[in-house]
Design a protein around this motif. Structure first.
Motif, PDB file in Angstrom:
ATOM      1  N   LYS B  19       0.825  -1.211   0.000  1.00  0.00           N
ATOM      2  CA  LYS B  19       0.000   0.000   0.000  1.00  0.00           C
ATOM      3  C   LYS B  19       0.853   1.251   0.000  1.00  0.00           C
ATOM      4  CE  LYS B  19      -4.328  -1.661   1.707  1.00  0.00           C
ATOM      5  NZ  LYS B  19      -5.047  -2.125   2.901  1.00  0.00           N
ATOM      6  N   LEU B 146     -10.408  17.326   1.313  1.00  0.00           N
ATOM      7  CA  LEU B 146     -10.493  15.875   1.365  1.00  0.00           C
ATOM      8  C   LEU B 146      -9.634  15.340   2.504  1.00  0.00           C
ATOM      9  CD1 LEU B 146     -11.722  13.667  -0.645  1.00  0.00           C
ATOM     10  CD2 LEU B 146      -9.323  13.219  -1.145  1.00  0.00           C
ATOM     11  N   PHE B 153     -11.331  10.614   9.838  1.00  0.00           N
ATOM     12  CA  PHE B 153     -11.699   9.194   9.903  1.00  0.00           C
ATOM     13  C   PHE B 153     -10.556   8.353  10.431  1.00  0.00           C
ATOM     14  CE2 PHE B 153     -14.693  10.502   6.374  1.00  0.00           C
ATOM     15  CZ  PHE B 153     -15.752  10.617   7.259  1.00  0.00           C
ATOM     16  N   LEU B 156     -10.534   8.661  14.152  1.00  0.00           N
ATOM     17  CA  LEU B 156     -11.600   7.831  14.736  1.00  0.00           C
ATOM     18  C   LEU B 156     -11.184   6.367  14.775  1.00  0.00           C
ATOM     19  CD1 LEU B 156     -14.823   9.360  13.135  1.00  0.00           C
ATOM     20  CD2 LEU B 156     -13.948   9.615  15.469  1.00  0.00           C
ATOM     21  N   GLN B 157     -10.545   5.935  13.724  1.00  0.00           N
ATOM     22  CA  GLN B 157     -10.164   4.520  13.672  1.00  0.00           C
ATOM     23  C   GLN B 157      -9.067   4.192  14.677  1.00  0.00           C
ATOM     24  OE1 GLN B 157      -9.524   3.089   9.650  1.00  0.00           O
ATOM     25  NE2 GLN B 157     -11.345   4.163   8.961  1.00  0.00           N
ATOM     26  N   ARG B 161      -9.696   1.400  17.363  1.00  0.00           N
ATOM     27  CA  ARG B 161      -9.023   0.106  17.201  1.00  0.00           C
ATOM     28  C   ARG B 161      -7.607   0.091  17.740  1.00  0.00           C
ATOM     29  NH1 ARG B 161     -11.163  -0.400  11.038  1.00  0.00           N
ATOM     30  NH2 ARG B 161     -13.375  -0.460  11.605  1.00  0.00           N
ATOM     31  N   GLN B 166      -2.955  -1.963  10.566  1.00  0.00           N
ATOM     32  CA  GLN B 166      -3.832  -1.287   9.601  1.00  0.00           C
ATOM     33  C   GLN B 166      -3.948   0.208   9.886  1.00  0.00           C
ATOM     34  OE1 GLN B 166      -4.791  -4.370  10.913  1.00  0.00           O
ATOM     35  NE2 GLN B 166      -4.146  -5.340   9.001  1.00  0.00           N
ATOM     36  N   LYS B 170      -2.569   3.401   7.599  1.00  0.00           N
ATOM     37  CA  LYS B 170      -3.406   4.479   7.055  1.00  0.00           C
ATOM     38  C   LYS B 170      -2.873   5.838   7.485  1.00  0.00           C
ATOM     39  CE  LYS B 170      -7.579   1.739   6.794  1.00  0.00           C
ATOM     40  NZ  LYS B 170      -8.979   1.579   7.155  1.00  0.00           N
TER      41      LYS B 170
END
Ligand code: HEM
Ligand SMILES: [Cu+2]
Lengths: 648, 198
Positions: B19, B146, B153, B156-157, B161, B166, B170
């Motif tokens: 990624k 954007l 987000f 928030l993740q 988590r 992951q 990100k």
């Protein structure tokens, strides 16, 4: 009624009404058929949501074939119109729409997707990978291309087709001269499909650079994979230019900006430059993979390894770099100085050198080979002289001073078809026949294949060779009719006859698919052509994980060496395999993109905003989703492997 | 998922490495995109028609605020990634929030600036120069917008988590994006504003 008026086609004709009815009936038939056979669930689970590169590839090819027929019907209409002088089959406006959609459909919705389809199926297999780097993104790419193509195609029956040529030069494509929504369709549907293509580019660069089988260094990659790698680099650097150009075009048409206007400082030449900075590399995006396909096929059926591997790679890299610095040869006559024209003239002619190197390499490969005349090989052999003729006439056009004489004549039309059709269409037909058994587990009929080959080769030359002559005689391109006194009549009639021959050839391909699906033997080996690269080392049909054990490679032709020299390809033992899950999001998101595009074409802002929110909602959903795929257990793999081995 | 513990979390799985590499290539495409927009701007910069010129429009204070906000935010996101490497979740989130607030500040000033332009009769339809100016700045601004959503987000993740392969992946990719926007701004600063004011 006002509201609905704008959806009407501005210049209706019986042909358009007939296609409306035909489209309507086909859709009803398809929906009814799927419902009757209770295939919705199957369609959804196995195809619409798939992330398997092989299935995505097949869908690309199906869509591309459909578009080949759409573009082909356009071509036949044009040739029928010009077959006799003063013909009244199409009026001027329709002729404009038809050559515009023909050009766009053929290049963007036929040639490129066909190539991308083959690359989807073959590249991961050739590098010994289990999938592409980003399977989900791959599905997004496909569906965006598909929705873009569909949006473009409905222009024919809803609102009117674009009519400013596939180059959409300004000010012709501006609101003043193209009043219908046709050019909006052009800008927006190409934008949607283009985003998909860009993502494909990224996906395959990562796949090829990072997911090769152990031992496969860059200089041990099969030639097709090399061509794909280079092509994808061109995509990544060329497509953003198109994105910008189309965005500016959209703004000029919808929001009254002044980029390409003739007043208030705008520059119509800016469009020409942006378009061709993308457009010229674009022709190499469709030609280089063809070179890769021919290299695979020629070495397979000459039973010899490819002559001059290194020079093949170097020449492709050279071509790809040069392709970015020749764009202005498309508008020598639009007022650059002699200096600029001279420079672009020289860089253009320089491309002939690496291309010549490749031609000689193929000839040397054939030289001492034992040639087997299969259908794919026939296309490859026919390609060499025909493409050379296209190349030579290209060098003629590359000379700026000479180009003043014959640019925008049928000579140019003949030239680029002599390059594009052998360069791309023959290649995808050859590749499609060659890899067909890998995709479907049976061979296409060689006999029907040869019939269609001869119709296509002869039809092609009869169609396009006369255009060299009428072009040198001064027949202009994009001219919907001419008077008898010009004397172009007989040659144009000949060309129409050739086009019918071509059409028969293409129809025979469809018949071949039908015939072979019904009658061809299913009892074929994994390697029916006695080929050389890794895609033939796995089972036919290919299990979803491609290779039960990742292969090890130690030469450019590891599979050939494993057959002839006993090199051991599959050393390790079977382990559980990680695979991605299917997902409906790419399909749904692309459908919303379709709605978004349609709304923009007709300036329906509220729907456009809702669709935009929908697109972002899909992306957010993806971001929060926890989906790390699944594992295929060792037992399951062994069971599949035994079953596939037993089938042989 | 095989996790390689010798690498930072964001690089620790095969998927993560793919990624990050893919994102670098995407940035290559973004460079081509902005290069095209800059080229368009340079071609049209003198096409002012009857509209105002850059010299007439550009103001130092807004430019200074925007630059300070964005450059600082690039610094704070760097601190955020550093905290992430040290495994300090609270600090990471903190720095990310500061980054986004600075980004929001940048965007606020940009919107204020656009409104000012329009008040002075400089709209996107006025001249080719203004069309290209608004498009170049607007594209950059849209990227920042954007980024604000994207960053939110991700925060928030991470909150929900924790620091997993992951989420850190990100966050790291997001930081690359954010630095990229900063670099583009430096070009806009030098070749649009400074050059336009001289
Ligand atoms: C299958 C047989 C084909 C026939 C009979 C055919 C015929 C023609 C004709 C007659 C024109 C010129 C229209 C005019 O200027 O008056 C044309 C234009 C064009 N064709 Fe084809 N063509 C065929 C296939 C293809 C393919 C396979 C491609 C691309 C891969 C292609 C790409 C183009 C392009 C880009 C134009 C220029 C359109 C424009 O002027 O805007 N054609 N074709
Ligand atoms: Cu060109």
């Amino acid at each position: 009624m006002d509201y609905f008026d704008r959806f009407a086609v501005p210049h209706p004709s019986p042909a358009i009404y007939a296609s409306m009815v035909a489209i309507g009936l086909t859709m009803i038939a398809v929906v009814a058929g799927i419902t009757y056979f209770k295939k919705w669930g199957y369609l959804w689970r196995e195809w619409l949501t798939t992330v398997d590169h092989k299935r995505i590839g097949i869908m690309y090819i199906l869509a591309a074939l459909l578009m080949l027929f759409r573009g082909g019907v356009d071509a036949l209409m044009m040739r029928a119109q010009t077959a006799i002088p003063d013909n009244g089959l199409l009026d001027g406006q329709h002729y404009n729409e038809v050559f515009t959609t023909h050009g766009v459909v053929m290049i963007l919705f036929m040639a490129m997707p066909f190539i991308i389809g083959l690359m989807n199926i073959v590249t991961p297999l050739q590098v010994g990978a289990r999938d592409v780097a980003f399977p989900r993104l791959n599905a997004v790419s496909f569906w965006l291309f598909f929705m873009g193509a569909m949006l473009f195609n409905i222009s024919f029956v809803v609102g009117g087709s674009p009519d400013a040529g596939w180059t959409s030069y300004f000010p012709l494509a501006g609101n003043d001269f193209s009043e219908s929504v046709g050019s909006n369709y052009y800008a927006i549907s190409l934008q949607i499909a283009g985003i998909g293509t860009l993502m494909t580019g990224i996906n395959f660069i990562v796949t090829i650079l990072k997911m090769r089988a152990p031992g496969m260094t860059l200089m041990k990659m099969p030639m097709f994979t090399w061509s794909i790698l280079i092509t994808n680099f061109i995509i990544v650097f060329a497509f953003p230019v198109l994105t910008v150009a189309l965005a500016l075009m959209t703004m000029d048409r919808l929001f009254g900006t002044q980029f390409f206007t003739m007043a208030n400082g705008g520059s119509d030449m800016l469009w020409a430059n942006l378009f061709w900075v993308w457009g010229h590399p674009e022709v190499y995006i469709v030609i280089l993979p063809a070179f890769g396909i021919y290299s695979e096929i020629i070495s397979t059926f000459a039973r010899r390894n490819l002559y001059g591997y290194n020079s093949m790679v170097i020449s492709m890299v050279a071509i790809s770099t040069l392709s970015f610095i020749v764009w202005a040869h498309h508008f020598y006559t639009m007022g650059h100085g002699a200096m600029v024209n001279g420079i672009f003239s020289i860089t253009t002619m320089a491309i002939a050198v690496p291309t010549g190197v490749k031609i000689f390499n193929w000839l040397f490969t054939l030289w001492k080979g034992k040639i087997v005349f299969t259908v794919p090989m026939l296309y490859s052999l026919a390609f060499i002289p025909i493409f050379t003729l296209g190349g030579v006439t290209g060098v003629m056009l590359a000379m700026a001073s000479a180009d003043y004489q014959y640019h925008n004549t049928m000579f140019l039309v003949a030239h680029f078809h002599y390059v594009l059709i052998p360069g791309t269409v023959f290649a995808v037909l050859a590749g499609f026949t060659y890899w067909w058994p890998k995709m479907f587990g049976f061979m296409l009929s060689e006999k029907i294949g040869k019939w269609s080959f001869w119709f296509i080769i002869i039809g092609f030359n009869v169609t396009f060779f006369p255009m060299f002559i009428t072009g040198l005689d001064g027949q202009a391109r994009r001219m919907y009719t001419y008077s008898e006194s010009t004397g172009y009549g007989p040659l144009n009639m000949l060309s129409f006859v050739g086009a019918i021959g071509l059409a028969i050839g293409f129809a025979l391909i469809v018949y071949n698919i039908y015939w072979s699906t019904r009658y061809a033997s299913r009892n074929i080996s994994n390697d029916p052509w006695d080929a050389r690269s890794l895609e033939w080392a796995t089972h036919t049909p290919i299990p979803e994980y491609n290779f039960a054990v990742v292969p090890t490679v130690d030469s450019t032709e590891a599979f050939w060496d494993s057959k002839k020299k006993g090199f051991k390809l599959f050393g390790g033992k079977v382990e559980k395999i990680h695979m991605p899950n299917n997902s409906g999001v790419p399909f749904i998101m692309s459908c919303i993109f379709f709605v978004w595009g349609f709304a923009l074409v007709f300036s329906m802002w509220i729907i456009a905003i809702i669709a935009t929110i929908g697109i972002f909602a899909c992306m957010i959903h993806r971001s929060f989703e926890k989906d790390h795929g699944r594992y295929i257990s060792v037992e399951e793999i062994e069971e599949t492997e035994n079953k596939l081995r037993g089938a042989k | 998922m095989k996790i390689d513990n010798s690498l930072p979390l964001e690089y620790s799985t095969e998927e993560n490495r793919l990624k990050i590499f893919g994102f670098w290539i995407f940035l290559g495409a973004e460079i081509a995109l902005f290069a095209t927009l800059f080229a368009t701007y340079f071609v049209l910069v003198d096409g002012t028609g009857n509209g105002p010129t850059g010299e007439h429009l550009f103001k130092v204070p807004t430019l200074m605020f925007q630059t300070i906000f964005l450059l600082t935010s690039s610094f704070t996101i760097g601190l955020g990634i550093n905290a992430m490497r040290l495994g300090r979740q609270k600090a990471t989130i903190g720095f990310f929030i500061i980054t986004l607030i600075l980004g929001l500040g940048f965007l606020g000033v940009e919107i204020y600036e656009f409104v000012e332009y329009v008040h002075e009769g400089a709209t996107i339809q006025t001249s080719a120069f203004l069309s290209s100016l608004f498009t170049l700045l607007g594209t950059h601004g849209a990227h920042v917008t954007l980024g604000l959503f994207w960053g939110t987000f991700i925060i928030l993740q991470i909150k929900k988590r924790g620091m997993t392969p992951q989420t850190t992946n990100k966050a790291f990719i997001f930081s690359l994006y954010w630095h990229f926007l900063d670099v583009v701004w430096i070009f806009i600063f030098s070749f649009v504003y400074l050059k336009g004011m001289m």
